[in-house]
Design an enzyme around this catalytic site. Structure first.
Site, PDB file in Angstrom:
ATOM      1  N   ARG A  31      -8.294  14.459  -1.356  1.00  0.00           N
ATOM      2  CA  ARG A  31      -6.994  13.980  -0.891  1.00  0.00           C
ATOM      3  C   ARG A  31      -6.077  13.623  -2.057  1.00  0.00           C
ATOM      4  NH1 ARG A  31     -10.236  10.256   3.326  1.00  0.00           N
ATOM      5  NH2 ARG A  31     -10.806  11.930   4.742  1.00  0.00           N
ATOM      6  N   HIS A  81     -10.132   4.165  -2.558  1.00  0.00           N
ATOM      7  CA  HIS A  81      -9.792   5.357  -1.778  1.00  0.00           C
ATOM      8  C   HIS A  81      -8.646   6.175  -2.358  1.00  0.00           C
ATOM      9  CE1 HIS A  81     -11.697   3.759   2.214  1.00  0.00           C
ATOM     10  NE2 HIS A  81     -12.517   3.681   1.172  1.00  0.00           N
ATOM     11  N   ARG A  86     -14.954  12.369  -0.669  1.00  0.00           N
ATOM     12  CA  ARG A  86     -13.915  12.904   0.209  1.00  0.00           C
ATOM     13  C   ARG A  86     -12.516  12.467  -0.220  1.00  0.00           C
ATOM     14  NH1 ARG A  86     -15.583   8.210   2.931  1.00  0.00           N
ATOM     15  NH2 ARG A  86     -13.898   7.108   4.024  1.00  0.00           N
ATOM     16  N   CYS A  90       8.131  -6.492  -9.022  1.00  0.00           N
ATOM     17  CA  CYS A  90       9.548  -6.816  -8.893  1.00  0.00           C
ATOM     18  C   CYS A  90       9.649  -7.725  -7.672  1.00  0.00           C
ATOM     19  CB  CYS A  90      10.425  -5.570  -8.802  1.00  0.00           C
ATOM     20  SG  CYS A  90      10.276  -4.585  -7.308  1.00  0.00           S
ATOM     21  N   GLY A  91      10.857  -8.054  -7.251  1.00  0.00           N
ATOM     22  CA  GLY A  91      11.010  -9.007  -6.151  1.00  0.00           C
ATOM     23  C   GLY A  91      10.212  -8.645  -4.915  1.00  0.00           C
ATOM     24  N   ARG A 135       8.275 -12.034  -4.960  1.00  0.00           N
ATOM     25  CA  ARG A 135       8.931 -13.022  -4.094  1.00  0.00           C
ATOM     26  C   ARG A 135       8.157 -13.285  -2.800  1.00  0.00           C
ATOM     27  NH1 ARG A 135      14.985 -10.757  -5.191  1.00  0.00           N
ATOM     28  NH2 ARG A 135      15.405 -12.004  -7.046  1.00  0.00           N
TER      29      ARG A 135
END
Length: 145
Positions: free
Chosen positions: A136, A98, A132, A65-66, A109
């Site tokens: 997460r 990651h 690792r 998007c913009g 934009r």
């Protein structure tokens, strides 16, 4: 490999060059809109694209998007989506390596077509490293979805 595409009116022109570029690289694409530069709401296209990636209909997504912010926020409301706003190739590579990003988001934009090509290449040519990082990533969803 199948890639979902979504954009709003501000990114229609960029999507119109990035999607054929990705197809030329050998990927199949599914375009969830928009299909013109007339004013529209990014959420109308982001949600169906996100559902396609969540369901496995598409492997990844590229959205824009913009500024990239609105469509990224919308995509990330979906529990199984990890959309990363990237304007540099290094960010795109790290998003995959990651964060296992399954959506690349471009700020239409604020990025040239040439730089967008480099960002897309970095994203598509990177893989999740696991290890690792997997621990997460598992902590991102707020519920079991």
């Amino acid at each position: 490999m199948k890639i979902a595409f979504a954009s709003d009116h501000a990114a229609y022109d960029l999507k119109s060059v990035i999607k054929p570029y990705v197809e030329k690289l050998g990927y199949e694409t599914v375009d969830f809109g928009t299909y013109s530069p007339e004013s529209c709401d990014y959420a109308d296209y982001a949600h169906p694209a996100a559902l396609a990636v969540e369901s496995g209909e598409c492997d990844f997504g590229i959205a824009m998007c913009g500024s990239g912010n609105g469509i990224q926020m919308t995509l990330n409301k979906h529990q199984k989506i990890r959309a990363a706003l990237c304007w540099l190739p290094e960010l795109a590579a790290l998003a995959r390596q990651h964060n296992d990003a399954n959506f690349l988001v471009l700020p239409a934009r604020f990025i040239s077509v040439e730089e967008a090509y480099k960002v897309v290449d970095a994203y598509l040519n990177s893989e999740f490293e696991g290890g690792r990082h997997a621990k997460r990533i598992a902590k991102i969803p707020v519920c079991d979805a």
